[in-house]
Design an enzyme around this catalytic site. Structure first.
Site, mmCIF file in Angstrom:
data_model
loop_
_atom_site.group_PDB
_atom_site.id
_atom_site.type_symbol
_atom_site.label_atom_id
_atom_site.label_comp_id
_atom_site.label_asym_id
_atom_site.label_seq_id
_atom_site.Cartn_x
_atom_site.Cartn_y
_atom_site.Cartn_z
ATOM 1 C CE LYS A 201 -3.742 2.434 0.926
ATOM 2 N NZ LYS A 201 -4.745 2.559 -0.145
ATOM 3 C CG ASN A 289 19.057 0.619 7.561
ATOM 4 O OD1 ASN A 289 18.832 0.132 6.452
ATOM 5 N ND2 ASN A 289 18.583 1.786 7.916
ATOM 6 N NE ARG A 291 23.859 1.772 6.979
ATOM 7 C CZ ARG A 291 22.753 1.664 6.264
ATOM 8 N NH1 ARG A 291 22.435 0.501 5.720
ATOM 9 N NH2 ARG A 291 21.946 2.685 6.092
HETATM 10 C C1 MV4 Z 1 7.404 3.606 0.958
HETATM 11 C C2 MV4 Z 1 6.813 4.874 0.803
HETATM 12 C C3 MV4 Z 1 5.437 4.960 0.824
HETATM 13 N N1 MV4 Z 1 4.694 3.836 0.971
HETATM 14 N N2 MV4 Z 1 6.612 2.531 1.116
HETATM 15 C C4 MV4 Z 1 11.875 4.935 0.047
HETATM 16 C C5 MV4 Z 1 13.161 4.243 0.270
HETATM 17 C C6 MV4 Z 1 12.836 2.943 0.882
HETATM 18 N N3 MV4 Z 1 13.723 2.715 1.961
HETATM 19 C C7 MV4 Z 1 11.423 3.012 1.296
HETATM 20 N N4 MV4 Z 1 10.880 4.208 0.723
HETATM 21 C C8 MV4 Z 1 9.556 4.486 0.772
HETATM 22 N N5 MV4 Z 1 8.721 3.430 0.952
HETATM 23 C C9 MV4 Z 1 5.293 2.648 1.120
HETATM 24 N N6 MV4 Z 1 4.541 1.568 1.257
HETATM 25 C C10 MV4 Z 1 7.657 5.980 0.668
HETATM 26 C C11 MV4 Z 1 9.041 5.790 0.637
HETATM 27 C C12 MV4 Z 1 9.820 6.988 0.541
HETATM 28 C C13 MV4 Z 1 10.671 7.388 1.593
HETATM 29 C C14 MV4 Z 1 10.802 6.644 2.774
HETATM 30 C C15 MV4 Z 1 11.643 7.038 3.783
HETATM 31 C C16 MV4 Z 1 12.354 8.232 3.661
HETATM 32 C C17 MV4 Z 1 12.231 8.982 2.549
HETATM 33 C C18 MV4 Z 1 11.389 8.582 1.487
HETATM 34 C C19 MV4 Z 1 11.280 9.374 0.346
HETATM 35 C C20 MV4 Z 1 10.464 8.956 -0.684
HETATM 36 C C21 MV4 Z 1 9.749 7.769 -0.585
#
Ligand code: MV4
Length: 448
Positions: A201, A289, A291
């Site tokens: 989602k 993570n 690390r």
């Molecule tokens: C998401 C999300 C919205 N919904 N998952 C981006 C990197 C990866 N580690 C996970 N990420 C995201 N997963 C769902 N289901 C939005 C992001 C995301 C994000 C997450 C954490 C920090 C910055 C971000 C920037 C853009 C998108």
């Protein structure tokens, strides 16, 4: 305890590890590329070995060169730092096969948490809340449509081998699913060599909140509270703070408890971080993570725990030096990542630092290998300093951060210091009202 630790990294984190080792009476070996011969951690280390040319793949990612350096210097452990080989299970195995200790988790945990589908299933089984989505990888359109109908649009297609935002595609409606799947699969294949993808989602306005944990070889695990890392742009964090201004004490305790139970449940033995999205009062696990993290000083500032020391101790098989009840959370801390970049365009700005003066005073910490005359090489990450400031309250922390930024002098190159100085006067930041998209909107509005 180890006699000699080889530090397989560079920059401020290599210096941070060197400092922890020296305080523990451990000798250090710095390995460096030809471009880093004049780096501060190389100067301070007891010994140093040049392991290759500037390109990371030929030096800091060169496993054979690093293992050779460890062997000839008689190191009994290797600290991989952050990035580079820090989450590489094959490298951790090779270190073991050479009779040395990898200062990090077991290869088994590097591998299972490296696969985001396995990580999510593991956490779900251990009682950690996860984002609703597919159980495992998705292979065809019909399957994806059926899952999307169950969880509702918009849906995010993610790479199982991913992390850091690569290989993610949103499908806002049924008609977009086929292309989203194919595009995510292609990107994943090119970036990671695996085209396995899964569905979640899509959360539209979450915060990024992560919980720090440590586990040892004796069945002990503790959590050290959370950090709010929502202020980031293109998956590069700019500023982190703890505790999160968005959580109630009840929410904080609850998520800390979930993380610590999962750490113990999986027999995890090192420092680690549970990453969550937090939206409308709910937590959703996304990744772990395995690390040390760049932003670990935020946690050190609010708990007084030396995370690198604990990481080294548990890697040596010693029990954690404290229990959950011993951990006291005090005040507030903020870390500013200072990059050698243009503060408006974010274009890298390597070159010679002609004048350097770091702020200091009560509750101000600077982790940096910079010095006057140092030439920042153009080949690596642009992080050159971390400014970590604490205060008894968030408001006091902000006032102190403001004066510390005023004191900071780095001349000869551009840095992100002016951006930080501006940001902390933004009403949304002062009130703590920001999500993961806030910084990009702010930068776009300024015409960066
Ligand atoms: C998401 C999300 C919205 N919904 N998952 C981006 C990197 C990866 N580690 C996970 N990420 C995201 N997963 C769902 N289901 C939005 C992001 C995301 C994000 C997450 C954490 C920090 C910055 C971000 C920037 C853009 C998108």
């Amino acid at each position: 305890m180890f006699h000699k630790v080889l530090i397989a990294n560079r920059g401020e984190i290599a210096l941070r590890i060197h400092r922890a080792c020296r305080e523990m009476g451990i000798h250090t070996v710095a390995v460096h590329s030809t471009a880093d011969a004049n780096a501060m951690h190389v100067r301070l280390a007891d010994e140093s070995v040049c392991i290759g040319p500037p390109a990371s793949k030929d030096s800091y990612l060169n496993m054979a060169a690093i293992l050779s350096a460890a062997t000839i210097t008689g190191a009994d452990a290797i600290h991989p730092g952050v990035g580079f080989l820090s989450e590489n299970a094959d490298f951790a195995n090779m270190v073991r096969e050479h009779g040395m200790t990898f200062i990090g988790p077991d290869p088994e945990h590097l591998r299972s948490m490296g696969d985001k589908v396995t990580a999510k299933q593991t956490m779900k089984d251990l009682g950690v809340p996860v984002v609703p989505g597919s159980d495992g990888a998705v292979t065809d359109d019909d399957e994806a449509w059926a899952i999307a109908d169950r969880i509702g649009y918009p849906v995010l297609v993610k790479a199982a081998a991913g992390g850091g935002g690569r290989g993610m595609k949103v499908a806002h409606k049924r008609e977009q699913m086929h292309d989203a799947l194919n595009m995510a699969r292609n990107e994943a294949r090119n970036a990671f060599g695996s085209d396995a993808v899964y569905l979640e989602k899509y959360l539209g306005h979450p915060r990024h909140i992560e919980v720090q944990v440590v586990g040892d070889n004796h069945g002990n695990a503790v959590h050290l509270g959370e950090r709010d890392c929502s202020l980031q742009r293109r998956h590069q964090k700019l500023l982190e703070e703890g505790p999160s201004p968005a959580l109630t004490q009840e929410q904080r305790d609850w998520i800390g408890q979930r993380a610590v139970e999962a750490t113990r449940g999986m027999g995890y033995r090192s420092v680690g971080t549970f990453e969550f999205l937090f939206e409308d009062g709910e937590f959703y696990f996304i990744e772990m993570n395995t690390r040390l993290q760049v932003e670990h000083p935020v946690t050190e500032a609010i708990t007084g725990v030396d995370l690198v020391r604990e990481q080294i101790r548990v890697a040596a098989g010693l029990p954690l030096g404290f229990r959950q009840d011993d951990v006291e959370f005090r005040g507030h801390a903020i870390e500013c990542r200072i990059n050698a970049e243009d503060p408006r365009t974010f274009a890298p700005s390597p070159g010679q630092v002609t004048n350097y003066h770091a702020p200091s005073g009560l509750a101000v910490r600077v982790d940096s290998g910079l010095y006057s005359g140092y030439r920042i090489p153009p080949f690596y990450d642009s992080l050159v300093a971390k400014l970590i400031v604490s205060g008894t309250t968030r408001a006091e922390c902000l006032r102190r951060l403001n004066r510390a930024l005023e004191e900071f002098v780095i001349e000869g190159i551009s840095t992100t210091i002016p951006l930080h100085a501006e940001l902390i006067h933004e009403p949304d930041f002062i009130s703590g009202d920001y999500d993961i998209h806030w910084l990009q909107r702010y930068v776009d509005a300024k015409g960066g």
